[in-house]
Design a protein around this motif. Sequence first.
Motif, PDB file in Angstrom:
ATOM      1  N   VAL A  15       0.904  -1.271  -0.061  1.00  0.00           N
ATOM      2  CA  VAL A  15       0.188  -0.073  -0.022  1.00  0.00           C
ATOM      3  C   VAL A  15       0.876   1.371  -0.104  1.00  0.00           C
ATOM      4  O   VAL A  15       0.190   2.284  -0.123  1.00  0.00           O
ATOM      5  CB  VAL A  15      -0.840   0.313   1.216  1.00  0.00           C
ATOM      6  CG1 VAL A  15      -1.860  -1.081   1.177  1.00  0.00           C
ATOM      7  CG2 VAL A  15      -0.353   0.068   2.597  1.00  0.00           C
ATOM      8  N   GLU A  35      -6.766  -1.409  22.384  1.00  0.00           N
ATOM      9  CA  GLU A  35      -7.636  -1.000  21.030  1.00  0.00           C
ATOM     10  C   GLU A  35      -8.964  -0.941  21.081  1.00  0.00           C
ATOM     11  O   GLU A  35      -9.640  -1.899  21.772  1.00  0.00           O
ATOM     12  CB  GLU A  35      -6.955  -2.216  19.858  1.00  0.00           C
ATOM     13  CG  GLU A  35      -7.971  -2.061  18.703  1.00  0.00           C
ATOM     14  CD  GLU A  35      -8.088  -0.859  17.845  1.00  0.00           C
ATOM     15  OE1 GLU A  35      -7.180  -0.111  17.667  1.00  0.00           O
ATOM     16  OE2 GLU A  35      -9.205  -0.440  17.452  1.00  0.00           O
ATOM     17  N   ARG A  80      -6.860  -5.355  -1.662  1.00  0.00           N
ATOM     18  CA  ARG A  80      -5.563  -4.571  -2.050  1.00  0.00           C
ATOM     19  C   ARG A  80      -4.646  -5.105  -0.744  1.00  0.00           C
ATOM     20  O   ARG A  80      -3.696  -5.111  -0.869  1.00  0.00           O
ATOM     21  CB  ARG A  80      -5.998  -3.181  -1.644  1.00  0.00           C
ATOM     22  CG  ARG A  80      -6.246  -2.421  -3.055  1.00  0.00           C
ATOM     23  CD  ARG A  80      -5.652  -0.904  -2.998  1.00  0.00           C
ATOM     24  NE  ARG A  80      -6.300  -0.085  -2.032  1.00  0.00           N
ATOM     25  CZ  ARG A  80      -5.638   0.866  -1.299  1.00  0.00           C
ATOM     26  NH1 ARG A  80      -4.321   0.736  -1.476  1.00  0.00           N
ATOM     27  NH2 ARG A  80      -6.118   1.779  -0.472  1.00  0.00           N
ATOM     28  N   ILE A 129      -9.851   3.875  25.318  1.00  0.00           N
ATOM     29  CA  ILE A 129      -9.346   4.984  26.192  1.00  0.00           C
ATOM     30  C   ILE A 129      -9.832   6.045  26.299  1.00  0.00           C
ATOM     31  O   ILE A 129     -10.028   6.675  25.068  1.00  0.00           O
ATOM     32  CB  ILE A 129      -7.871   4.847  26.015  1.00  0.00           C
ATOM     33  CG1 ILE A 129      -7.155   3.683  26.078  1.00  0.00           C
ATOM     34  CG2 ILE A 129      -6.870   5.774  27.000  1.00  0.00           C
ATOM     35  CD1 ILE A 129      -7.247   2.718  27.516  1.00  0.00           C
ATOM     36  N   ASP A 148      -1.841   9.557  12.287  1.00  0.00           N
ATOM     37  CA  ASP A 148      -2.713  10.518  11.871  1.00  0.00           C
ATOM     38  C   ASP A 148      -3.200  11.305  12.726  1.00  0.00           C
ATOM     39  O   ASP A 148      -3.580  12.350  12.344  1.00  0.00           O
ATOM     40  CB  ASP A 148      -3.780   9.589  11.265  1.00  0.00           C
ATOM     41  CG  ASP A 148      -3.326   9.143   9.813  1.00  0.00           C
ATOM     42  OD1 ASP A 148      -2.406   9.216   9.196  1.00  0.00           O
ATOM     43  OD2 ASP A 148      -4.495   8.542   9.113  1.00  0.00           O
TER      44      ASP A 148
END
Length: 465
Positions: free
Chosen positions: A96, A175, A192, A218, A437
């Motif tokens: 990717v 997570e 992909r 969290i 990000d």
Amino acid sequence: MKKNNQRSIPKRVPMREQSAKERALNFNEVALGYGPEEAVAEASRCLQCKSAPCMRGCPVEVDIPSFVSLIAEGDFDAAIKKIKEKNCLPAICGRVCPQENQCEKFCTLSKKGEPLAIGRLEKFVADHERESGKISLPKKKGPTNKKVAVIGSGPAGLACAGDLAKLGHSVTIFEALHKSGGVLAYGIPEFRLPKTVVEKEIDFIKKLGAEIKTNIVIGKTKMIDELFSEGYDAVFLGTGAGLPRFLRVPGENLNGVYSANEFLTRANLMKAYLFPKYDTPIKRGENVVVVGGGNVAMDSARTALRLGAKNVYLLYRRTEEEMPARREEVQHAKEEGIKFRILATPKRFIGVDGWITAVECIKTRLGEPDESGRRKPVIKEGSDFLLPADVVIIAIGTMANPVLLEATPDIELNGKGYIAVKKNFRTSKEGVFAGGDITTGSATVILAIGTGKTAALEINNYLLT
Ligand SMILES: Cc1cc2nc3c(=O)[nH]c(=O)nc-3n(C[C@H](O)[C@H](O)[C@H](O)COP(=O)(O)OP(=O)(O)OC[C@H]3O[C@@H](n4cnc5c(N)ncnc54)[C@H](O)[C@@H]3O)c2cc1C
């Protein structure tokens, strides 16, 4: 390795892939990859430039000439070890990464012809290791007795956790979702980036010693301060930018209008790609309109097509040249039959009994450049047209995931609502670091990995000095 004569550069070895006709009907991976002979032949094109310009384009500084040279010599085991010195997710990155804008952009071969297929070689050697089952682990430092909590299991969190574990720290990843991997698991589709590839690379991070706890949000289930009182010495935030943006035009709340995030998450995590084996709650439209021009829009359009749509329209307000999606993805989408409607934007969504039936669009033209440097779309009054639609997918960008930020007001944000970090990836809160990000806004997998790795070194310094 024998050097190639620059005046007679052999052509790039093509990579096999499923034909457009075949792949539009299935979710199997499009790229079939190189075999050993093809990989050796492609690797042998490398000029082994002393200055290694390709490495300048790699955010994690993989020693590209060395791993390519090892492939050319047929030593695939040594080649993957070389890559893993810098990148713990090579099978993902080989698939990717936008290599055309990174390592391959700087390849000397591109001055005379096609650059070396660095990404495809990375994919080949990573797949070779996985398929052989001989996954070797790097040496780890002895235990430091320090505990780090990593929030989010996307590429930033995984890379940070892997490097911290190698440095001897005890690492737990928290997570929010039931599945780890972040966008790699819930966003990028199977055709992909196959789920098994992601799972195996996450296994590698676990084998390095990182523990993953899923279904823990969290900022809701547990607060950051609680982590410190439970004995964690530092926290890394890699919570991503997963909050969808909307167009804010009339009718956007009609049934059948999805954000790309919701659509792809349902397809990926609720196994719509295994239809009809799984009865996923996702509308499988006949006429689908996707709004946007990035990778997320291409992934949504191609997923809708594979779910059985007769017509998939991609509506984009600029021209193909300004599309942020990778060229390869645009080309694949076109080959598969996605109908591009460029220089147009939705004006309103029309529905019957609460369900979307059509999109009223209006044409645009390109005006002066905006702050992003791209020419701004300007509405062409009176140019309205209708597209039939029983599913609409909005893929016009995302913002910071807000849950954790709202629950932790002592973490400062920048002007765009992402976490403000100093050069050393520290946030305004003592002992809390951030990357990926959530600090940059939606970027790339390799940039997220790069920030996760550098933050791991900074956390190590913080813990040991
Ligand atoms: C559909 C799609 C296609 C893309 N295609 C490409 C591509 O081809 N190439 C490329 O380089 N990039 C691509 N990108 C971008 C790339 O995937 C991202 O830049 C990258 O995943 C960012 O990594 P991250 O670790 O920062 O965040 P993410 O991958 O978003 O991971 C963040 C994780 O944190 C978890 N989380 C959030 N809040 C909390 C909380 N409060 N508590 C616990 N966990 C939490 C989330 O559930 C998620 O698992 C694509 C993105 C999308 C959406």
